[in-house]
Design a protein around this motif. Structure first.
Motif, PDB file in Angstrom:
ATOM      1  N   VAL A 207      -5.725  14.940  14.214  1.00 29.74           N
ATOM      2  CA  VAL A 207      -5.477  15.528  12.900  1.00 29.74           C
ATOM      3  C   VAL A 207      -4.378  14.745  12.206  1.00 29.74           C
ATOM      4  CG1 VAL A 207      -6.181  17.798  13.695  1.00 29.74           C
ATOM      5  CG2 VAL A 207      -3.769  17.176  13.759  1.00 29.74           C
ATOM      6  N   THR A 208      -4.323  14.839  10.900  1.00 26.51           N
ATOM      7  CA  THR A 208      -3.298  14.144  10.137  1.00 26.51           C
ATOM      8  C   THR A 208      -1.998  14.946  10.147  1.00 26.51           C
ATOM      9  OG1 THR A 208      -3.899  15.218   8.059  1.00 26.51           O
ATOM     10  CG2 THR A 208      -5.084  13.206   8.646  1.00 26.51           C
ATOM     11  N   LEU A 209      -0.924  14.297   9.681  1.00 26.58           N
ATOM     12  CA  LEU A 209       0.360  14.987   9.611  1.00 26.58           C
ATOM     13  C   LEU A 209       0.313  16.155   8.632  1.00 26.58           C
ATOM     14  CD1 LEU A 209       2.827  11.953   9.647  1.00 26.58           C
ATOM     15  CD2 LEU A 209       2.284  13.510  11.535  1.00 26.58           C
ATOM     16  N   LYS A 210      -0.425  15.995   7.543  1.00 25.97           N
ATOM     17  CA  LYS A 210      -0.550  17.091   6.583  1.00 25.97           C
ATOM     18  C   LYS A 210      -1.283  18.279   7.203  1.00 25.97           C
ATOM     19  CE  LYS A 210      -0.342  14.617   2.160  1.00 25.97           C
ATOM     20  NZ  LYS A 210      -1.067  14.291   0.903  1.00 25.97           N
ATOM     21  N   GLU A 211      -2.347  17.993   7.953  1.00 23.75           N
ATOM     22  CA  GLU A 211      -3.089  19.076   8.595  1.00 23.75           C
ATOM     23  C   GLU A 211      -2.244  19.766   9.655  1.00 23.75           C
ATOM     24  OE1 GLU A 211      -7.659  17.311   8.235  1.00 23.75           O
ATOM     25  OE2 GLU A 211      -6.419  16.838   9.983  1.00 23.75           O
TER      26      GLU A 211
ATOM     27  N   GLU B 127       0.826  -1.201   0.000  1.00 20.16           N
ATOM     28  CA  GLU B 127       0.000   0.000   0.000  1.00 20.16           C
ATOM     29  C   GLU B 127       0.866   1.259   0.000  1.00 20.16           C
ATOM     30  OE1 GLU B 127      -2.510  -0.342   3.353  1.00 20.16           O
ATOM     31  OE2 GLU B 127      -4.009  -1.585   2.354  1.00 20.16           O
ATOM     32  N   SER B 128       1.959   1.225   0.776  1.00 13.85           N
ATOM     33  CA  SER B 128       2.845   2.387   0.822  1.00 13.85           C
ATOM     34  C   SER B 128       3.545   2.588  -0.512  1.00 13.85           C
ATOM     35  CB  SER B 128       3.882   2.216   1.941  1.00 13.85           C
ATOM     36  OG  SER B 128       3.239   2.108   3.198  1.00 13.85           O
ATOM     37  N   ALA B 129       3.980   1.445  -1.146  1.00  8.09           N
ATOM     38  CA  ALA B 129       4.682   1.550  -2.419  1.00  8.09           C
ATOM     39  C   ALA B 129       3.770   2.090  -3.510  1.00  8.09           C
ATOM     40  CB  ALA B 129       5.240   0.173  -2.817  1.00  8.09           C
ATOM     41  N   LEU B 130       2.515   1.702  -3.484  1.00  2.30           N
ATOM     42  CA  LEU B 130       1.563   2.153  -4.502  1.00  2.30           C
ATOM     43  C   LEU B 130       0.878   3.465  -4.132  1.00  2.30           C
ATOM     44  CD1 LEU B 130      -0.114  -1.283  -5.375  1.00  2.30           C
ATOM     45  CD2 LEU B 130       1.725  -0.093  -6.614  1.00  2.30           C
ATOM     46  N   GLY B 131       1.166   3.977  -2.928  1.00  2.00           N
ATOM     47  CA  GLY B 131       0.531   5.218  -2.504  1.00  2.00           C
ATOM     48  C   GLY B 131      -0.924   5.085  -2.188  1.00  2.00           C
ATOM     49  N   LEU B 132      -1.357   3.859  -1.853  1.00  4.24           N
ATOM     50  CA  LEU B 132      -2.770   3.650  -1.565  1.00  4.24           C
ATOM     51  C   LEU B 132      -3.152   4.092  -0.167  1.00  4.24           C
ATOM     52  CD1 LEU B 132      -3.148   0.100  -3.171  1.00  4.24           C
ATOM     53  CD2 LEU B 132      -3.664   2.355  -4.191  1.00  4.24           C
ATOM     54  N   ASN B 133      -2.184   4.120   0.736  1.00  4.22           N
ATOM     55  CA  ASN B 133      -2.482   4.474   2.130  1.00  4.22           C
ATOM     56  C   ASN B 133      -1.350   5.372   2.648  1.00  4.22           C
ATOM     57  OD1 ASN B 133      -3.578   4.644   4.650  1.00  4.22           O
ATOM     58  ND2 ASN B 133      -2.852   2.629   5.328  1.00  4.22           N
ATOM     59  N   ASP B 134      -1.411   6.637   2.287  1.00  8.44           N
ATOM     60  CA  ASP B 134      -0.373   7.583   2.672  1.00  8.44           C
ATOM     61  C   ASP B 134      -0.451   7.842   4.178  1.00  8.44           C
ATOM     62  OD1 ASP B 134       1.519   9.506   2.896  1.00  8.44           O
ATOM     63  OD2 ASP B 134       0.652  10.868   1.413  1.00  8.44           O
ATOM     64  N   PRO B 135       0.642   7.594   4.932  1.00  4.94           N
ATOM     65  CA  PRO B 135       0.588   7.848   6.386  1.00  4.94           C
ATOM     66  C   PRO B 135       0.369   9.318   6.725  1.00  4.94           C
ATOM     67  CG  PRO B 135       2.827   7.322   5.655  1.00  4.94           C
ATOM     68  CD  PRO B 135       1.923   7.033   4.518  1.00  4.94           C
ATOM     69  N   GLN B 136       0.629  10.207   5.756  1.00  5.07           N
ATOM     70  CA  GLN B 136       0.399  11.632   6.002  1.00  5.07           C
ATOM     71  C   GLN B 136      -1.091  11.943   6.145  1.00  5.07           C
ATOM     72  OE1 GLN B 136       2.725  14.140   6.275  1.00  5.07           O
ATOM     73  NE2 GLN B 136       4.379  12.656   6.195  1.00  5.07           N
ATOM     74  N   ASP B 137      -1.938  11.056   5.614  1.00  2.85           N
ATOM     75  CA  ASP B 137      -3.383  11.284   5.656  1.00  2.85           C
ATOM     76  C   ASP B 137      -4.066  10.505   6.772  1.00  2.85           C
ATOM     77  OD1 ASP B 137      -3.304  12.979   3.454  1.00  2.85           O
ATOM     78  OD2 ASP B 137      -3.413  11.288   2.038  1.00  2.85           O
ATOM     79  N   VAL B 138      -3.293   9.813   7.595  1.00  6.12           N
ATOM     80  CA  VAL B 138      -3.868   9.020   8.685  1.00  6.12           C
ATOM     81  C   VAL B 138      -3.983   9.893   9.936  1.00  6.12           C
ATOM     82  CG1 VAL B 138      -3.557   6.991  10.145  1.00  6.12           C
ATOM     83  CG2 VAL B 138      -2.873   6.913   7.733  1.00  6.12           C
ATOM     84  N   PRO B 139      -5.150   9.989  10.534  1.00  2.00           N
ATOM     85  CA  PRO B 139      -5.288  10.759  11.782  1.00  2.00           C
ATOM     86  C   PRO B 139      -4.363  10.211  12.873  1.00  2.00           C
ATOM     87  CG  PRO B 139      -7.437  10.255  10.854  1.00  2.00           C
ATOM     88  CD  PRO B 139      -6.440   9.448  10.071  1.00  2.00           C
ATOM     89  N   GLN B 140      -3.694  11.122  13.562  1.00  4.41           N
ATOM     90  CA  GLN B 140      -2.748  10.737  14.594  1.00  4.41           C
ATOM     91  C   GLN B 140      -3.311  11.077  15.972  1.00  4.41           C
ATOM     92  OE1 GLN B 140       0.068   9.148  13.869  1.00  4.41           O
ATOM     93  NE2 GLN B 140      -0.330   9.301  11.656  1.00  4.41           N
ATOM     94  N   PRO B 141      -3.491  10.068  16.834  1.00  3.65           N
ATOM     95  CA  PRO B 141      -4.034  10.356  18.175  1.00  3.65           C
ATOM     96  C   PRO B 141      -3.167  11.333  18.969  1.00  3.65           C
ATOM     97  CG  PRO B 141      -4.089   7.990  17.702  1.00  3.65           C
ATOM     98  CD  PRO B 141      -3.292   8.621  16.617  1.00  3.65           C
TER      99      PRO B 141
END
Length: 290
Positions: free
Chosen positions: A64-68, A45-59
């Motif tokens: 909020v996500t890392l991008k936010e 998923e990471s290699a294909l960009g299907l689940n970017d950790p930057q868009d995952v909400p961080q407790p």
């Protein structure tokens, strides 16, 4: 050994009871196989960009996500936050007092009538005045201040020294009022603006220039003979500009017409730090535009 993180992830995803049942049925080998499959899926998923950790909400970031979080931080940097260590304190004194450098009133009388007074007569002027002039020239040279027009205090640039030596400034503006009960409700009865109290903590030079200035302003307000001076004699205009080390017309600032109130001196033989003064002023009249 089964990875505890996998168990916690499964527990949060499908529930504790289902995870326990799944673990007991799969056994250690089955759980390890699923771990390898899960790791491979995450890598794909990471290699294909299907689940970017930057868009995952961080407790840890409040959900909020890392991008936010990065965008919020960028906005704060672009806003230019105000720093409390940057400010300007400007004092305008239209009637600067005589600072009486060198010797006190009693000592000046002794000097004028003693042989020392005759020995100093070649100086061609009053001894305390000569001392004041010499000290003021030295101070202006050290501070890099432009000598002002000759004043009764020997030309010392007291406003420049005040801004240079001030370490802390505190004041507050408030609207006074009281709450009035009407049955089970309340209304606000506003009484007007509260007078502003300003406290400045400052350093001083060895000659005690700021001490002399403050005490002399108090003498201009309350004379030794019991009479009071005119407001134009003892009132000063204080301008406080925030978030800038120099005068800036775009910066936020306040200006008040004040009179001196108290000077607190703290001396200690056990302390090696610089002596500080706490000088307080109070707003003279809110009707008068400073």
């Amino acid at each position: 050994m089964i990875d505890p993180a996998f168990i916690r992830g499964a527990t949060s995803a499908v529930g504790f009871r289902v995870a326990s049942t799944l673990t007991s049925k799969l056994g250690a080998k089955g759980v390890k196989a699923m771990q390898r499959i899960n790791s491979a899926a995450q890598l794909l998923e990471s290699a294909l960009g299907l689940n970017d950790p930057q868009d995952v909400p961080q407790p840890l970031l409040g959900g909020v996500t890392l991008k936010e979080a990065e965008a919020i931080f960028s906005d704060m940097i672009d806003a230019g936050l105000s720093r409390k260590c940057l400010y300007v304190v400007k004092i305008e004194d239209i009637t600067p007092p005589d600072l009486s450098y060198g010797v006190g009133p009693d000592a000046r009388a002794i000097v004028k009538t003693s042989p020392l007074g005759s020995a100093l007569s070649f100086l061609g002027g009053d001894f305390p005045t000569m001392v004041a002039t010499g000290i003021s020239k030295s101070l202006n040279a050290v501070l890099g201040a432009t000598p002002a027009a000759p004043m009764s205090n020997g030309g010392v640039n007291v406003p420049h020294m005040f801004n240079l030596f001030a370490t802390d400034v505190s004041y507050s503006t408030a609207l006074g009022g009281e709450k009035i009960s009407i049955g089970g409700a309340t209304i606000d009865k506003m009484s007007g603006r509260e007078p502003v109290e300003i406290e400045v903590t400052t350093l001083d030079d060895e000659a005690g220039t700021l001490k002399r200035w403050f005490e002399a302003k108090k003498d201009q307000a309350a004379h030794r003979d019991g009479t009071f001076g005119l407001p134009d004699d003892y009132c000063v205009r204080i301008t406080i500009i925030h978030a800038t080390p120099t005068e800036n017309i775009k910066a936020f600032g306040n200006q008040f017409l004040v009179r001196p109130v108290t000077a607190n001196y703290d001396l200690s033989r056990s302390a090696q730090e610089m002596e500080t003064l706490r000088l307080s002023f109070t707003q003279f009249d809110s009707f008068v535009t400073p």
